[in-house]
Design an enzyme around this catalytic site. Structure first.
Site, short mmCIF file in Angstrom:
data_model
loop_
_atom_site.label_atom_id
_atom_site.label_comp_id
_atom_site.label_asym_id
_atom_site.label_seq_id
_atom_site.Cartn_x
_atom_site.Cartn_y
_atom_site.Cartn_z
N CYS A 1 -19.98 -16.28 -18.26
CA CYS A 1 -20.45 -16.92 -19.47
C CYS A 1 -20.47 -18.33 -20.04
CB CYS A 1 -19.69 -15.77 -21.37
SG CYS A 1 -19.38 -14.76 -20.77
N CYS B 1 -22.43 -9.93 -27.97
CA CYS B 1 -21.06 -10.08 -27.78
C CYS B 1 -20.11 -10.60 -28.86
CB CYS B 1 -21.03 -10.97 -26.43
SG CYS B 1 -18.86 -10.80 -25.97
N ARG C 1 -12.52 -6.54 -25.50
CA ARG C 1 -12.05 -7.18 -24.27
C ARG C 1 -10.82 -8.28 -24.82
NH1 ARG C 1 -16.50 -10.13 -23.32
NH2 ARG C 1 -17.35 -8.97 -21.69
N CYS D 1 -18.64 -31.11 -31.63
CA CYS D 1 -18.93 -30.22 -32.10
C CYS D 1 -18.95 -30.70 -33.69
CB CYS D 1 -19.17 -28.85 -32.27
SG CYS D 1 -19.24 -27.88 -32.92
N CYS E 1 -10.68 -25.47 -33.11
CA CYS E 1 -11.11 -25.45 -31.94
C CYS E 1 -11.20 -27.26 -31.74
CB CYS E 1 -12.54 -25.56 -31.67
SG CYS E 1 -13.83 -25.28 -31.00
N CYS F 1 -14.66 -25.40 -37.62
CA CYS F 1 -14.23 -24.73 -37.32
C CYS F 1 -12.16 -25.04 -36.73
CB CYS F 1 -14.10 -23.61 -36.02
SG CYS F 1 -15.54 -23.46 -35.97
N CYS G 1 -24.21 -14.53 -19.82
CA CYS G 1 -23.73 -14.93 -21.34
C CYS G 1 -23.68 -15.53 -21.85
CB CYS G 1 -22.33 -14.32 -21.96
SG CYS G 1 -22.10 -13.98 -23.58
#
Length: 333
Positions: free
Chosen positions: A100, A191, A263, A56, A63, A60, A131
């Site tokens: 998801c 979400c 959640r 990616c 991550c 972040c 999702c």
């Protein structure tokens, strides 16, 4: 008396007062809200699959999939459709009713849109709620996913507006809010939640909840994640957040988002059975199941079943969970 219906005029001071209340007072309020809006003793199950892992372009700090960090994770191509469908079937057999799919992208590219749409359509055909999380979206992409039958799009705010630049520099807070707006305009449920334990202060946790409270309507799902430190990432040596702090955040979310799923998401693998139970008692009514959450471990079916049995809880469909149970009153003997 706690609010039993959604509000969009919460102030930071009001949320701070909730967050810092004595824990028994806070949980009493959160349970009153939960009991009024959701079935007692019911937990909804979702399952998450990484359909495109690693590489990616975002940075972040939490991550393992960022191309900016050396975490030992190998970048992979987008999964084949039949592999995704097979995983969805297994998830359904394990009791999940929401599936998801997560792709490690900065943004969804139009060349990949037909493949993602095909996955959504195929998973829907298996009788599962769908999702997707695939980075930033353009308006036409959100509409295309809605046309394919997508139920939810996950796009977390991660943390407060003030602390955000300490976590991510490759996109802005407004970028995130823009994608959320595109999804909402397309008619896709949201979400949207965050991650606790990234070195932020309690003020930042309160700020995150306040930002979420301003979304109108509120996100239909609010995932609360505990940071899973990954070696090689900037936040890999973050001090762990306490389970009590997690429970406080969940209880406040239950009060502020009375009609939303709250959640208990990443981080359960590191929690004791008692810690997870506390978070559920605080108001969480949904969990991620399965052995993996994207690239990190999850407790797995055996441990989850043991936890729910110990609590006297049972997993149920989203329809059953969202229907308040009959309230029982002790009668005089």
């Amino acid at each position: 008396m706690p609010e039993l219906s959604p509000r969009h005029d919460w102030t930071r001071d009001e949320i701070t007062a909730l967050y810092e209340a004595p824990l028994d007072v806070l949980m009493s309020q959160s349970l009153a809200v939960k009991s009024a809006n959701w079935a007692d003793g019911k937990v909804q199950k979702s399952q998450l699959l990484s359909i495109k892992t690693g590489g990616c372009a975002e940075d972040c700090g939490y991550c393992s999939q960022s191309a900016h960090f050396d975490t030992g994770l190998k970048a992979e191509k987008l999964m084949a459709l039949d592999e995704v469908v097979s995983a969805a079937r297994q998830a359904k057999e394990s009791g999940a009713d929401r599936f998801c799919m997560g792709a490690a992208w900065r943004n969804l590219k139009d060349r990949d849109l037909p493949k993602i749409k095909a996955m959504v359509e195929a998973v829907k055909a298996e009788g599962l709620e769908t999702c997707v999380t695939a980075g930033m979206l353009e308006p036409h992409q959100a509409h295309a996913l809605k046309e394919a039958g997508l139920d939810y799009y996950n796009h977390n705010l991660d943390t407060s507006r003030e602390y955000y630049t300490s976590v991510v520099s490759t996109r802005t807070y407004e970028d995130r809010l823009e994608t959320i707006a595109h999804c909402r305009e397309a008619g896709i449920n949201l979400c949207v939640g965050g991650i606790l334990g990234m070195g932020e202060s309690r003020t930042d946790r309160i700020g995150l909840i306040h930002e979420l409270s301003k979304l109108n309507p509120h996100p239909e799902s609010v995932p609360i994640n505990m940071l899973v430190p990954i070696e090689g990432t900037p936040l890999g040596k973050s001090a762990p957040i306490s389970v009590v702090e997690m429970a406080r955040a969940i209880a406040v979310c239950r009060i502020v988002f009375p009609k939303s799923w709250v959640r208990l998401s990443a981080g359960r693998e590191a929690m004791s059975e008692e810690g997870q139970a506390l978070c559920m008692l605080a108001g969480a009514n949904s969990i991620f199941v399965g052995d993996r959450l994207l690239t990190t471990n999850n407790p797995g079916e055996t441990r989850d079943e043991a936890l729910l049995k110990a609590m006297g809880f049972e997993h149920a469909s989203r329809e059953e969970t969202a229907t308040p149970a009959k309230k029982y009153v002790l009668l005089e003997q």
